[in-house]
Scaffold this motif. Structure first.
Motif, PDB file in Angstrom:
ATOM      1  N   GLY A 166       0.798  -1.222   0.000  1.00  0.00           N
ATOM      2  CA  GLY A 166       0.000   0.000   0.000  1.00  0.00           C
ATOM      3  C   GLY A 166       0.828   1.268   0.000  1.00  0.00           C
ATOM      4  N   THR A 167       2.103   1.154   0.332  1.00  0.00           N
ATOM      5  CA  THR A 167       2.978   2.326   0.375  1.00  0.00           C
ATOM      6  C   THR A 167       4.113   2.254  -0.646  1.00  0.00           C
ATOM      7  OG1 THR A 167       4.323   1.330   2.132  1.00  0.00           O
ATOM      8  CG2 THR A 167       2.501   2.759   2.821  1.00  0.00           C
ATOM      9  N   ALA A 168       4.248   1.129  -1.320  1.00  0.00           N
ATOM     10  CA  ALA A 168       5.368   0.930  -2.252  1.00  0.00           C
ATOM     11  C   ALA A 168       5.201   1.750  -3.525  1.00  0.00           C
ATOM     12  CB  ALA A 168       5.481  -0.544  -2.607  1.00  0.00           C
ATOM     13  N   ASP A 169       6.318   2.254  -4.017  1.00  0.00           N
ATOM     14  CA  ASP A 169       6.353   2.907  -5.326  1.00  0.00           C
ATOM     15  C   ASP A 169       6.635   1.891  -6.424  1.00  0.00           C
ATOM     16  OD1 ASP A 169       5.954   5.538  -4.335  1.00  0.00           O
ATOM     17  OD2 ASP A 169       8.046   5.579  -3.708  1.00  0.00           O
ATOM     18  N   VAL A 170       7.343   0.806  -6.071  1.00  0.00           N
ATOM     19  CA  VAL A 170       7.701  -0.249  -7.013  1.00  0.00           C
ATOM     20  C   VAL A 170       7.513  -1.592  -6.321  1.00  0.00           C
ATOM     21  CG1 VAL A 170       9.541  -1.275  -8.411  1.00  0.00           C
ATOM     22  CG2 VAL A 170       9.424   1.212  -8.147  1.00  0.00           C
ATOM     23  N   ILE A 171       6.868  -2.523  -7.017  1.00  0.00           N
ATOM     24  CA  ILE A 171       6.718  -3.892  -6.521  1.00  0.00           C
ATOM     25  C   ILE A 171       7.221  -4.821  -7.615  1.00  0.00           C
ATOM     26  CG2 ILE A 171       5.098  -5.705  -5.830  1.00  0.00           C
ATOM     27  CD1 ILE A 171       3.216  -3.464  -4.847  1.00  0.00           C
ATOM     28  N   CYS A 172       8.132  -5.728  -7.249  1.00  0.00           N
ATOM     29  CA  CYS A 172       8.629  -6.734  -8.187  1.00  0.00           C
ATOM     30  C   CYS A 172       8.284  -8.112  -7.636  1.00  0.00           C
ATOM     31  CB  CYS A 172      10.141  -6.631  -8.353  1.00  0.00           C
ATOM     32  SG  CYS A 172      10.671  -5.057  -9.029  1.00  0.00           S
ATOM     33  N   THR A 173       7.567  -8.889  -8.423  1.00  0.00           N
ATOM     34  CA  THR A 173       7.281 -10.260  -8.034  1.00  0.00           C
ATOM     35  C   THR A 173       8.051 -11.173  -8.972  1.00  0.00           C
ATOM     36  OG1 THR A 173       5.317 -10.378  -9.439  1.00  0.00           O
ATOM     37  CG2 THR A 173       4.982  -9.655  -7.171  1.00  0.00           C
TER      38      THR A 173
END
Length: 130
Positions: free
Chosen positions: A52-59
């Motif tokens: 909810g606060t991330a600017d970038v998410i990598c899965t």
């Protein structure tokens, strides 16, 4: 996502030790990456806060179920889902995929992973509108 906490910590240390410096701020050596969080996948409260606060998410997993709820992701977040490379893999839910502008590196990507599920929902919508 890593298979063990030890490899997650090693990965985190590697990223932070290779701190890149923002070229506009060379004098004060402001790092481009200043924080890496390790969160257990069974810790839904911290996952919700992190996505909810991330600017970038990598899965980068081989998961067959979404790792978090798409509604938790803040608008404008950049998401790289690169783990789903078979038709059975899925890292994010349809809610998130439907909210995104999607870029694919190959045409074949629409038939596997998270995008396969988007294609399925698009086909279902087309059938309902006929």
């Amino acid at each position: 996502v890593n298979r063990t906490m030890k490899t997650a910590e090693e990965w985190k240390d590697s990223i932070l030790s290779e701190t890149q410096i923002d070229s506009e701020n060379d004098d004060d050596e402001t790092p481009i990456i200043d924080q890496v969080n390790i969160i257990s996948l069974d810790d839904s409260i911290n996952i919700k806060h992190a996505v909810g606060t991330a600017d970038v998410i990598c899965t980068t997993t081989n998961s067959t179920a979404p790792l978090f709820r798409g509604e938790w992701v803040k608008p404008g977040c950049h998401i790289n889902c690169i783990g789903g490379y078979t038709p059975f893999m899925k890292e994010v839910d349809g809610t998130l995929v439907n909210r995104c502008k999607v870029l694919m590196d190959t045409r074949e990507a629409i038939y596997v992973g998270d995008l396969k599920h988007l294609l399925t929902s698009m086909e279902e919508e087309q059938e309902m509108s006929l």
